[in-house]
Design a protein around this motif. Structure first.
Motif, PDB file in Angstrom:
ATOM      1  N   UNK A   1      22.810 -20.894   1.140  1.00  0.00           N
ATOM      2  CA  UNK A   1      22.283 -21.378   0.051  1.00  0.00           C
ATOM      3  C   UNK A   1      21.896 -23.013   0.346  1.00  0.00           C
ATOM      4  N   UNK A   2      23.005 -23.816   0.805  1.00  0.00           N
ATOM      5  CA  UNK A   2      23.176 -25.201   1.229  1.00  0.00           C
ATOM      6  C   UNK A   2      22.048 -25.415   2.111  1.00  0.00           C
ATOM      7  N   UNK A   3      21.835 -24.412   2.886  1.00  0.00           N
ATOM      8  CA  UNK A   3      20.743 -24.641   4.119  1.00  0.00           C
ATOM      9  C   UNK A   3      19.617 -24.044   3.586  1.00  0.00           C
ATOM     10  N   UNK A   4      19.268 -23.047   3.016  1.00  0.00           N
ATOM     11  CA  UNK A   4      18.081 -22.612   2.597  1.00  0.00           C
ATOM     12  C   UNK A   4      17.165 -23.392   1.524  1.00  0.00           C
ATOM     13  N   UNK A   5      17.735 -23.915   0.447  1.00  0.00           N
ATOM     14  CA  UNK A   5      17.257 -24.570  -0.661  1.00  0.00           C
ATOM     15  C   UNK A   5      16.588 -25.720  -0.200  1.00  0.00           C
ATOM     16  N   UNK A   6      17.325 -26.656   0.570  1.00  0.00           N
ATOM     17  CA  UNK A   6      16.271 -27.841   1.137  1.00  0.00           C
ATOM     18  C   UNK A   6      15.147 -27.477   1.918  1.00  0.00           C
ATOM     19  N   UNK A   7      15.280 -26.406   2.799  1.00  0.00           N
ATOM     20  CA  UNK A   7      14.077 -26.172   3.604  1.00  0.00           C
ATOM     21  C   UNK A   7      13.164 -25.472   2.789  1.00  0.00           C
ATOM     22  N   UNK A   8      13.470 -24.648   1.681  1.00  0.00           N
ATOM     23  CA  UNK A   8      12.674 -24.096   0.764  1.00  0.00           C
ATOM     24  C   UNK A   8      11.665 -25.217  -0.013  1.00  0.00           C
ATOM     25  N   UNK A   9      12.370 -26.271  -0.314  1.00  0.00           N
ATOM     26  CA  UNK A   9      11.602 -27.185  -1.187  1.00  0.00           C
ATOM     27  C   UNK A   9      10.643 -27.911  -0.097  1.00  0.00           C
ATOM     28  N   UNK A  10      11.303 -28.222   1.239  1.00  0.00           N
ATOM     29  CA  UNK A  10      10.236 -28.923   2.247  1.00  0.00           C
ATOM     30  C   UNK A  10       9.121 -28.009   2.176  1.00  0.00           C
ATOM     31  N   UNK A  11       9.043 -26.667   2.631  1.00  0.00           N
ATOM     32  CA  UNK A  11       7.915 -25.822   2.659  1.00  0.00           C
ATOM     33  C   UNK A  11       7.091 -25.769   1.461  1.00  0.00           C
ATOM     34  N   UNK A  12       7.796 -25.979   0.406  1.00  0.00           N
ATOM     35  CA  UNK A  12       6.758 -25.938  -0.799  1.00  0.00           C
ATOM     36  C   UNK A  12       6.130 -27.059  -0.948  1.00  0.00           C
ATOM     37  N   UNK A  13       6.892 -28.190  -0.788  1.00  0.00           N
ATOM     38  CA  UNK A  13       6.080 -29.587  -0.700  1.00  0.00           C
ATOM     39  C   UNK A  13       4.928 -29.873   0.358  1.00  0.00           C
ATOM     40  N   UNK A  14       4.892 -29.062   1.429  1.00  0.00           N
ATOM     41  CA  UNK A  14       3.884 -29.193   2.417  1.00  0.00           C
ATOM     42  C   UNK A  14       2.925 -28.176   2.201  1.00  0.00           C
ATOM     43  N   UNK A  15       3.057 -27.194   1.209  1.00  0.00           N
ATOM     44  CA  UNK A  15       1.840 -26.373   0.738  1.00  0.00           C
ATOM     45  C   UNK A  15       2.062 -25.098   1.419  1.00  0.00           C
ATOM     46  N   UNK A  16       3.214 -24.930   2.395  1.00  0.00           N
ATOM     47  CA  UNK A  16       3.303 -23.638   3.049  1.00  0.00           C
ATOM     48  C   UNK A  16       4.194 -22.391   2.159  1.00  0.00           C
ATOM     49  N   UNK A  17       4.099 -21.461   2.584  1.00  0.00           N
ATOM     50  CA  UNK A  17       4.826 -20.421   1.679  1.00  0.00           C
ATOM     51  C   UNK A  17       6.546 -20.629   2.016  1.00  0.00           C
ATOM     52  N   UNK A  18       6.838 -20.759   0.697  1.00  0.00           N
ATOM     53  CA  UNK A  18       8.493 -21.174   0.628  1.00  0.00           C
ATOM     54  C   UNK A  18       9.490 -19.956   1.317  1.00  0.00           C
ATOM     55  N   UNK A  19       8.833 -18.638   1.351  1.00  0.00           N
ATOM     56  CA  UNK A  19       9.636 -17.836   2.087  1.00  0.00           C
ATOM     57  C   UNK A  19       9.923 -17.832   3.479  1.00  0.00           C
ATOM     58  N   UNK A  20       9.106 -18.840   4.158  1.00  0.00           N
ATOM     59  CA  UNK A  20       9.221 -18.993   5.480  1.00  0.00           C
ATOM     60  C   UNK A  20      10.590 -19.857   5.810  1.00  0.00           C
ATOM     61  N   UNK A  21      10.961 -20.404   4.690  1.00  0.00           N
ATOM     62  CA  UNK A  21      12.492 -21.188   4.759  1.00  0.00           C
ATOM     63  C   UNK A  21      13.502 -20.224   5.023  1.00  0.00           C
TER      64      UNK A  21
END
Length: 66
Positions: free
Chosen positions: A9-29
Motif C-alpha cells: 500500500x505504501x508503494x501503490x498509493x503514491x504511484x496511483x496518485x501520480x498516474x491519476x494526476x497525469x490523466x492515465x488509468x490509475x490501475x496501471x499503478x
C-alpha cells in the motif's frame, strides 16, 4: 495487518496518485507490484506515455521545426 500488505500500500498509493494526476488509468499503478521489473516498468510508462491532462496545456506548445 501483514507487513507485506502495508508495504504494498505504501508503494501503490503514491504511484496511483501520480498516474491519476497525469490523466492515465490509475490501475496501471498495480504494475509496481510485479517483482523486480515492476517499479522500472511503472516509471517507464509514466516517462514515455502521452499524458492526457497536459494535451490542452498552452505552456508546453513548442514550435515545430520545418
Amino acid at each position: 495487518m501483514d507487513p507485506l500488505t502495508l508495504l504494498g500500500l505504501l508503494i501503490v498509493v503514491p504511484v496511483w496518485r501520480a498516474y491519476d494526476k497525469a490523466g492515465l488509468s490509475p490501475f496501471l499503478s498495480l504494475v509496481v507490484l510485479i517483482p523486480f521489473a515492476g517499479p522500472m516498468l511503472a516509471a517507464a510508462i509514466l516517462a514515455f506515455a502521452v499524458w492526457p491532462k497536459l494535451e490542452g496545456d498552452t505552456r508546453l506548445n513548442y514550435r515545430r521545426l520545418k
